[in-house]
Design a protein around this motif. Structure first.
Motif, PDB file in Angstrom:
ATOM      1  N   ASN A  35     -34.294 -41.963 -41.881  1.00 32.64           N
ATOM      2  CA  ASN A  35     -34.796 -42.954 -43.507  1.00 32.64           C
ATOM      3  C   ASN A  35     -36.224 -42.236 -43.895  1.00 32.64           C
ATOM      4  O   ASN A  35     -36.078 -41.352 -43.500  1.00 32.64           O
ATOM      5  CB  ASN A  35     -35.297 -44.523 -42.895  1.00 32.64           C
TER       6      ASN A  35
ATOM      7  N   GLN B  39     -31.313 -39.526 -46.699  1.00 29.95           N
ATOM      8  CA  GLN B  39     -32.052 -39.982 -47.079  1.00 29.95           C
ATOM      9  C   GLN B  39     -31.893 -40.292 -48.776  1.00 29.95           C
ATOM     10  O   GLN B  39     -32.317 -41.117 -49.399  1.00 29.95           O
ATOM     11  CB  GLN B  39     -33.754 -39.778 -47.238  1.00 29.95           C
ATOM     12  N   THR B  42     -28.935 -42.187 -48.630  1.00 35.41           N
ATOM     13  CA  THR B  42     -29.500 -43.731 -49.455  1.00 35.41           C
ATOM     14  C   THR B  42     -30.135 -43.678 -50.415  1.00 35.41           C
ATOM     15  O   THR B  42     -30.189 -44.846 -50.736  1.00 35.41           O
ATOM     16  CB  THR B  42     -30.405 -44.151 -48.253  1.00 35.41           C
ATOM     17  N   GLY B  43     -30.547 -43.209 -51.092  1.00 35.71           N
ATOM     18  CA  GLY B  43     -31.137 -43.342 -52.432  1.00 35.71           C
ATOM     19  C   GLY B  43     -30.269 -43.385 -53.187  1.00 35.71           C
ATOM     20  O   GLY B  43     -30.010 -44.427 -54.197  1.00 35.71           O
ATOM     21  N   ASN B  45     -26.785 -44.330 -53.385  1.00 35.41           N
ATOM     22  CA  ASN B  45     -26.738 -45.968 -52.529  1.00 35.41           C
ATOM     23  C   ASN B  45     -27.458 -46.814 -52.873  1.00 35.41           C
ATOM     24  O   ASN B  45     -27.023 -47.861 -53.262  1.00 35.41           O
ATOM     25  CB  ASN B  45     -26.006 -46.255 -50.790  1.00 35.41           C
ATOM     26  N   LYS B  46     -29.016 -47.170 -52.878  1.00 38.22           N
ATOM     27  CA  LYS B  46     -29.970 -48.253 -53.741  1.00 38.22           C
ATOM     28  C   LYS B  46     -29.489 -48.284 -54.823  1.00 38.22           C
ATOM     29  O   LYS B  46     -29.890 -49.614 -54.824  1.00 38.22           O
ATOM     30  CB  LYS B  46     -31.283 -47.259 -53.377  1.00 38.22           C
ATOM     31  N   ARG B  47     -29.144 -47.342 -55.511  1.00 35.74           N
ATOM     32  CA  ARG B  47     -29.060 -47.454 -56.733  1.00 35.74           C
ATOM     33  C   ARG B  47     -27.770 -47.499 -57.388  1.00 35.74           C
ATOM     34  O   ARG B  47     -27.537 -47.594 -58.640  1.00 35.74           O
ATOM     35  CB  ARG B  47     -29.793 -46.390 -57.502  1.00 35.74           C
ATOM     36  N   GLY B  48     -27.217 -47.534 -56.497  1.00 32.83           N
ATOM     37  CA  GLY B  48     -25.740 -48.416 -56.364  1.00 32.83           C
ATOM     38  C   GLY B  48     -24.823 -47.356 -57.563  1.00 32.83           C
ATOM     39  O   GLY B  48     -23.580 -47.718 -58.002  1.00 32.83           O
ATOM     40  N   GLU B 150     -31.126 -35.888 -54.031  1.00 29.56           N
ATOM     41  CA  GLU B 150     -30.882 -36.880 -54.009  1.00 29.56           C
ATOM     42  C   GLU B 150     -30.419 -36.847 -56.066  1.00 29.56           C
ATOM     43  O   GLU B 150     -29.770 -36.565 -56.873  1.00 29.56           O
ATOM     44  CB  GLU B 150     -31.405 -37.829 -54.302  1.00 29.56           C
TER      45      GLU B 150
END
Lengths: 199, 473
Positions: A35, B39, B42-43, B45-48, B150
């Protein structure tokens, strides 16, 4: 919490060294997180501490000197050279810095900083020397960064210099926009581009 | 209008240019690895959202992997978690992964070229500054941060400002014992660790044309060590014959079509550069670094500069650097004792590097108190080395031939140089703590490193080859 940056007025932490590389800003052994949080505690790890336990801070390192604090880091030329690790920008931001001032920044570090709302301000070598003198004379010297006006001022002397930033990035920083949102909004243009070239 | 090689590639990748701002640049190939990608996933995934063009991404595990017993689970927990996250992320997003155990696994900048994924005229990025390596094929290739990783995953594009252009011309013939690593260390010593910041650098001239693809990669690899955004070399017959038949290189009709295009990729005769540098190949000596940035390099026969030769603003850093290295201003490095020899990294871990080392050490043994690690750049390099019997030469010499990874170049795995020890290393960075906390790095060519492994001290490879020839005669 808004990410946007407009006016920053702060005392500074002076790091009067050139060619500070990203391995110093955050050593490789601390890049193992998945993270973006918590890198601040390992900022300049090997200059700050004798070893990997937190109980032996190096007294000679500026971040351990209570005289100097603030959200502006001032460093010698070629700051952020070396590895592309964005963790360097994350660590500085996490440690409370909003601005880094130098006479010269490495390219990738500069981009990474801008993408994290950490403002890199490039000043002339002479102005950089004036900041270091001002802070040496009085550690409570305040530096003011005005992003809309693109100026940086040493409050004690009133000496001001303007700095450059491209208008696109400036808009992003002032409004808290990021590049990904912008690029995602261009999806159809990108697809048109892909179809226009054979590859 | 006359165009540079860089401009020809750049122009055909610009989707759009923002007024007063950067260009939206289309990216052809994206390499990812375990350290700078989690990361970014993850970015997304957070935005879908999913990876936009998974077929244009190649993933491998290299930065923190062990170089011994790769068939066993990774012992170091955090490293294992990162490698596991890469496996999971690639599976979820449909990205090809050449992970541990795969015959194509290796250092990202070694596998891209050897698989033919890297090709002339492309734009190539990776969350690693040594992405400049791929420029050796006549591509615009540069390192990016994780936010940019990303962006490329999400849109296959990046926002980039066009850099200034520099050409470095190297003409003539190299002296015996001088190889491409010496060329690039020489350039950086001349122009400094920030001498090309803000520039894309094209390497040209007869000495560059004469180099193999692998030697060209070594030079482009270290472009970032002079601050350059990227380094590139116009593709030629050497490039084409290297690529022909590679796994992912075009084949058949597609090859002919590609070749016609690739042959247009060179700087036109009257193309303008913002800066141009000329170096005589014959002036380049075997090089070694004495300090803590790659610009602090000297001839192996030279001395560390005196304090008064250093600009005043840099003196504090110079003294700090020498204190870290345990060296004195004015001191000669030749003859200095070495504790470790590291032959590896994206700079010098390819088969030609290993062959050069083997040629020097064949039938000899390492100095008693020196530890020597040879870390091949990829599984394919490792297999080739064994097929050629290089492993036997290394074994006889007392060297350890390990498994592929970034290893002691940055010490993210167990391969660390202990504090205070001197390591002569074929890698790219001599920064404080780079090879382990307190480790002291001398950057040099594979030849110079191999000679030091045998003598146990910093050695002028030119003298050494000469004296050994006499002995052998």
């Amino acid at each position: 919490m808004s990410k946007a940056i407009k006016h920053i007025s702060s005392t500074v932490v002076p790091l009067q060294l050139e060619n500070v590389d990203t391995d110093q800003i955050i050593p490789a052994r601390f890049l193992k997180a998945t993270n973006r949080d918590g890198f601040g505690k390992n900022l300049f790890r090997d200059w700050r501490y004798e070893n990997d336990s937190d109980d032996q801070p190096r007294k000679d390192f500026v971040l351990n000197n209570p005289t100097y604090k603030g959200s502006i880091l001032v460093a010698g030329r070629n700051f952020g050279c070396g590895s592309s690790r964005e963790h360097a920008a994350w660590a500085l931001k996490d440690a409370g810095f909003d601005v880094v001032v130098s006479s010269f920044f490495a390219d990738i570090f500069k981009n990474n900083s801008l993408n994290n709302f950490l403002l890199p301000v490039t000043v002339s070598p002479d102005f950089l020397a004036q900041i270091f003198s001002a802070v040496e004379a009085d550690a409570t010297s305040v530096i003011e960064v005005d992003l809309p006006a693109q100026t940086i001022t040493i409050k004690a002397t009133g000496v001001t210099e303007s700095f450059e930033i491209n208008s696109y990035k400036k808009t992003c920083l002032l409004n808290g926009y990021d590049d990904i949102d912008y690029l995602l909004s261009m999806k159809s243009e990108i697809e048109t581009f892909e179809n226009s070239v054979t590859r | 209008m006359a165009q540079t090689l860089f401009e020809k590639i750049w122009n055909r990748h610009v989707v759009k240019t923002i007024d007063g701002g950067p260009s939206v640049l289309y990216i052809d190939r994206h390499f990812i690895h375990e350290v700078t990608s989690p990361q970014a996933f993850t970015g997304l995934n957070k935005r879908g959202i999913k990876v936009f063009r998974p077929a244009q991404i190649v993933a491998t595990a290299d930065h923190n992997v062990p170089t011994l017993n790769q068939h066993l689970p990774i012992k170091e927990e955090l490293s294992r978690l990162q490698v596991d996250a890469l496996i999971k992320n690639c599976a979820e997003h449909g990205v090809e992964l050449y992970g541990l155990g795969h015959p194509y696994q290796g250092i990202v900048h070694v596998i891209g070229p050897e698989l033919g994924v890297t090709q002339p005229g492309m734009t190539i990025v990776c969350g690693d500054s040594h992405t400049s390596t791929h420029g050796a094929f006549g591509a615009i290739a540069f390192g990016i941060g994780t936010s940019e990783v990303e962006m490329v995953m999400a849109t296959q594009c990046l926002l980039q400002s066009k850099p200034k252009l520099m050409r470095i011309n190297i003409e003539g013939q190299l002296k015996p014992g001088v190889v491409s690593k010496d060329i690039v260390l020489h350039i950086i010593a001349q122009i400094s660790a920030s001498g090309a910041t803000g520039f894309a650098v094209e390497y040209a001239g007869s000495a560059i044309r004469a180099l193999s693809m692998e030697a060209r990669m070594t030079i482009c690899n270290m472009s970032i060590e002079m601050g350059a955004r990227c380094g590139l070399i116009a593709p030629d017959e050497t490039t084409f014959s290297y690529l022909k038949g590679k796994e992912f290189a075009p084949a058949g009709e597609a090859w002919d079509k590609a070749l016609t295009d690739w042959k247009t990729l060179f700087s036109d005769k009257d193309a303008a550069f913002d800066e141009e540098i000329f170096i005589k190949a014959a002036d380049i000596e075997p090089m070694i670094t004495y300090g803590t940035n790659p610009g602090m390099g000297i001839s192996v026969n030279g001395a560390v500069p005196a304090l008064n030769e250093i600009p005043v603003s840099e003196q504090k850093g110079f003294e700090k650097s020498l204190a870290y290295m345990g060296l004195e201003a004015g001191e000669h490095i030749k003859g200095k004792k070495v504790d470790y020899v590291f032959i590896g990294s994206c700079t010098n871990s390819r088969i030609e590097d290993l062959r050069q080392v083997a040629a020097i050490v064949k039938g000899k043994q390492k100095a008693a108190d020196v530890e020597v690690w040879i870390v091949p750049g990829s599984k394919q390099v490792e297999a080739q080395a064994r097929a050629e019997g290089l492993d036997k030469i290394f074994e006889t010499a007392g060297f350890q031939l390990r498994q592929p990874g970034c290893s002691a170049c940055l010490g993210m795995n167990e391969d660390k140089i202990p504090a205070g020890k001197y390591c002569i290393s074929t890698s790219n960075r001599n920064f404080e703590g780079r090879q382990g906390q307190g480790a002291r790095t001398f950057l040099a060519s594979p030849l110079t490193a191999a000679a030091a492994a045998i003598t146990g001290v910093v050695t002028d490879v030119h003298d050494w080859i000469h004296s050994n020839e006499e002995v052998n005669a």
